[in-house]
Design a protein around this motif. Structure first.
Motif, PDB file in Angstrom:
ATOM      1  N   HIS A  61       0.765  -1.018   0.094  1.00 43.90           N
ATOM      2  CA  HIS A  61       0.140  -0.042  -0.253  1.00 43.90           C
ATOM      3  C   HIS A  61       0.933   1.239  -0.295  1.00 43.90           C
ATOM      4  CE1 HIS A  61      -3.624  -2.263   0.716  1.00 43.90           C
ATOM      5  NE2 HIS A  61      -3.373  -2.842   1.747  1.00 43.90           N
ATOM      6  N   ALA A  62       0.272   2.297  -0.097  1.00 47.90           N
ATOM      7  CA  ALA A  62       0.953   3.787  -0.045  1.00 47.90           C
ATOM      8  C   ALA A  62       0.222   4.701   0.390  1.00 47.90           C
ATOM      9  CB  ALA A  62       1.298   4.169  -1.428  1.00 47.90           C
TER      10      ALA A  62
ATOM     11  N   CYS B  98       4.484  -3.374  -6.827  1.00 45.01           N
ATOM     12  CA  CYS B  98       2.817  -3.106  -7.334  1.00 45.01           C
ATOM     13  C   CYS B  98       2.500  -2.397  -6.210  1.00 45.01           C
ATOM     14  CB  CYS B  98       2.221  -4.339  -7.575  1.00 45.01           C
ATOM     15  SG  CYS B  98       0.381  -3.949  -7.940  1.00 45.01           S
ATOM     16  N   VAL B  99       1.731  -1.054  -6.538  1.00 46.32           N
ATOM     17  CA  VAL B  99       1.014  -0.459  -5.447  1.00 46.32           C
ATOM     18  C   VAL B  99      -0.594  -0.851  -5.308  1.00 46.32           C
ATOM     19  CG1 VAL B  99      -0.033   1.669  -4.190  1.00 46.32           C
ATOM     20  CG2 VAL B  99       2.652   1.494  -5.329  1.00 46.32           C
ATOM     21  N   ALA B 100      -1.028  -1.618  -4.239  1.00 45.25           N
ATOM     22  CA  ALA B 100      -2.366  -1.978  -4.372  1.00 45.25           C
ATOM     23  C   ALA B 100      -3.308  -0.705  -4.139  1.00 45.25           C
ATOM     24  CB  ALA B 100      -2.575  -2.961  -3.034  1.00 45.25           C
ATOM     25  N   ARG B 101      -2.946  -0.026  -3.127  1.00 38.60           N
ATOM     26  CA  ARG B 101      -4.109   1.133  -2.909  1.00 38.60           C
ATOM     27  C   ARG B 101      -3.335   2.472  -2.173  1.00 38.60           C
ATOM     28  NH1 ARG B 101      -9.757   1.625  -2.072  1.00 38.60           N
ATOM     29  NH2 ARG B 101      -9.892  -0.538  -2.206  1.00 38.60           N
ATOM     30  N   GLU B 102      -3.569   3.654  -2.914  1.00 36.75           N
ATOM     31  CA  GLU B 102      -2.816   4.610  -2.351  1.00 36.75           C
ATOM     32  C   GLU B 102      -3.885   5.648  -1.598  1.00 36.75           C
ATOM     33  OE1 GLU B 102      -0.745   8.556  -4.391  1.00 36.75           O
ATOM     34  OE2 GLU B 102      -0.400   6.596  -5.257  1.00 36.75           O
ATOM     35  N   VAL B 103      -3.618   6.212  -0.484  1.00 32.18           N
ATOM     36  CA  VAL B 103      -4.038   7.226   0.235  1.00 32.18           C
ATOM     37  C   VAL B 103      -3.455   8.153   0.663  1.00 32.18           C
ATOM     38  CG1 VAL B 103      -5.538   7.313   2.632  1.00 32.18           C
ATOM     39  CG2 VAL B 103      -5.720   5.006   1.233  1.00 32.18           C
ATOM     40  N   ALA B 104      -4.098   9.577   0.236  1.00 36.29           N
ATOM     41  CA  ALA B 104      -3.568  10.756   1.045  1.00 36.29           C
ATOM     42  C   ALA B 104      -4.250  11.341   1.971  1.00 36.29           C
ATOM     43  CB  ALA B 104      -3.702  11.943  -0.220  1.00 36.29           C
TER      44      ALA B 104
ATOM     45  N   GLN C 242       0.485  -6.094   4.015  1.00 36.01           N
ATOM     46  CA  GLN C 242       0.537  -5.554   5.253  1.00 36.01           C
ATOM     47  C   GLN C 242       1.848  -4.680   5.317  1.00 36.01           C
ATOM     48  OE1 GLN C 242       0.650  -8.969   7.961  1.00 36.01           O
ATOM     49  NE2 GLN C 242      -1.431  -9.294   7.303  1.00 36.01           N
ATOM     50  N   VAL C 243       2.115  -4.091   4.206  1.00 33.87           N
ATOM     51  CA  VAL C 243       3.232  -3.255   4.331  1.00 33.87           C
ATOM     52  C   VAL C 243       2.746  -2.097   3.538  1.00 33.87           C
ATOM     53  CG1 VAL C 243       5.781  -2.783   3.373  1.00 33.87           C
ATOM     54  CG2 VAL C 243       5.151  -5.070   4.159  1.00 33.87           C
ATOM     55  N   ALA C 244       3.168  -0.818   4.093  1.00 31.19           N
ATOM     56  CA  ALA C 244       2.636   0.369   3.315  1.00 31.19           C
ATOM     57  C   ALA C 244       3.752   1.336   3.172  1.00 31.19           C
ATOM     58  CB  ALA C 244       1.438   0.882   4.184  1.00 31.19           C
ATOM     59  N   VAL C 245       4.352   1.907   2.025  1.00 27.05           N
ATOM     60  CA  VAL C 245       5.251   3.018   2.190  1.00 27.05           C
ATOM     61  C   VAL C 245       4.495   4.478   2.408  1.00 27.05           C
ATOM     62  CG1 VAL C 245       6.533   4.300   0.469  1.00 27.05           C
ATOM     63  CG2 VAL C 245       6.301   1.756   0.158  1.00 27.05           C
ATOM     64  N   CYS C 246       5.032   5.091   3.073  1.00 28.21           N
ATOM     65  CA  CYS C 246       4.469   6.101   3.852  1.00 28.21           C
ATOM     66  C   CYS C 246       5.415   7.386   3.459  1.00 28.21           C
ATOM     67  CB  CYS C 246       4.564   5.947   5.363  1.00 28.21           C
ATOM     68  SG  CYS C 246       3.765   7.279   6.286  1.00 28.21           S
ATOM     69  N   TRP C 247       5.107   8.128   2.577  1.00 26.51           N
ATOM     70  CA  TRP C 247       5.928   9.397   2.184  1.00 26.51           C
ATOM     71  C   TRP C 247       5.381  10.402   2.913  1.00 26.51           C
ATOM     72  CZ3 TRP C 247       9.538   8.613  -1.797  1.00 26.51           C
ATOM     73  CH2 TRP C 247      10.647   9.720  -1.737  1.00 26.51           C
TER      74      TRP C 247
END
Length: 318
Positions: free
Chosen positions: A180-181, A206-212, A234-239
């Motif tokens: 996720h992102a 691959c990014v499953a879902r992106e949330v702002a 169960q892993v999310a990239v957090c910028w």
């Protein structure tokens, strides 16, 4: 950090100008005066014009002001570096708010290109002219690398594209290729996430879902975002910048059964204020940090300061 809060340096021959009202800036006299913006205070709690700034930010505000003052002292004390002039400074508070930063920047640039009449006459006699440029100590946004648009901008930290490449390499090293992102919905997060999407597509992630999320999201907004990410990887990239990251950690703490490992950019890599009291929620998170050596001599300088011996920094006494 993002472009709106970049350090603005307006070097001008500003000799003999009157100081502003007490508390507005930290000034050091010099033949060349460097103008700089720091987020000494947090953003106003209200969005209206003229709202009071938030709380004092020691790490990202007061300490950066003092690091600048210490560096100026060291340069001025070494006659081998600039034996022909003395550097000064005009350090101002952006309050971590774009309108305040813009107003302060305009004031600095105006002082640089339109000094007082007396100074103008002196510059005509001496042949000295003003110089205006922008230097950032923390802005990583990719768009600032566009020399056609930002020809006078310089920075001392790498752009987001390098962090994005490293994040992808880190994910692939752990075989986390479906993630996720999350990102803060302003220039730092938007620019960084755009760089990550490009590198992820190139690197097979691959990014499953992106949330702002807003910079300082409500608990309800965080809970809704985490609910969107409940399924899948169960892993999310957090910028994310610090306030967003802390809100996310608080959301994870409210739902201890929700498993989500954060792999984050440099927005909160070494910030104790982000994880304090939420260390259990931050467990197993991975963050990047721009390499910089630890300065022991700054500790000695900073810890020796008191309100009684530090009169040039008006915010130190607050």
């Amino acid at each position: 950090m993002h472009a709106r809060h970049a350090l603005v340096v307006a070097a001008a021959w500003l000799v003999g100008r009157a100081a502003p009202a007490a508390g507005e800036s930290a000034r050091v006299r010099g033949a060349v005066r460097l103008g700089a913006l720091f987020a000494v205070h947090g953003a106003p709690m209200e969005a209206r014009a003229g709202a009071a700034c938030g709380m004092v930010r020691e790490h990202y505000g007061i300490q950066r002001v003092e690091a600048t003052l210490m560096a100026l002292d060291a340069i001025n004390a070494d006659r081998r570096l600039l034996p022909w002039l003395r550097l000064g400074a005009d350090l101002r508070d952006s309050c971590w708010a774009a309108p305040t930063a813009l107003r302060q920047t305009i004031d600095l640039v105006r002082d640089a290109i339109a000094p007082s009449e007396a100074l103008h006459r002196q510059s005509l006699i001496s042949g000295k002219t003003g110089l205006c440029a922008a230097v950032s100590y923390s802005a990583t946004a990719r768009e600032l690398s566009d020399r056609a648009r930002f020809s006078t901008f310089f920075r001392v930290v790498p752009s987001d594209k390098h962090q994005a490449r490293l994040l992808v390499a880190l994910l692939r090293a752990h075989n986390w290729t479906y993630v996720h992102a999350l990102h803060t919905d302003e220039s730092y997060g938007q620019s960084g996430m755009a760089a990550f999407r490009e590198e992820a597509a190139r690197g097979g992630v691959c990014v499953a879902r992106e949330v702002a999320l807003r910079a300082a999201p409500s608990a309800a907004a965080v809970d809704a975002a985490l609910a969107q990410l409940a399924r899948g990887p169960q892993v999310a990239v957090c910028w994310c910048e610090g306030r967003t990251a802390r809100a996310l950690l608080a959301g994870l703490a409210r739902a201890p059964r929700r498993r989500l490992r954060l792999v984050a950019s440099d927005g909160w890599a070494d910030r104790r204020d982000v994880v304090e009291g939420l260390e259990h929620a931050a467990l197993h998170a991975l963050t990047l940090r721009i390499r910089s050596p630890y300065l022991d001599h700054f500790d000695r300088y900073y810890l020796a300061l008191t309100p009684h011996n530090n009169s040039r920094n008006p915010w130190f006494q607050v």
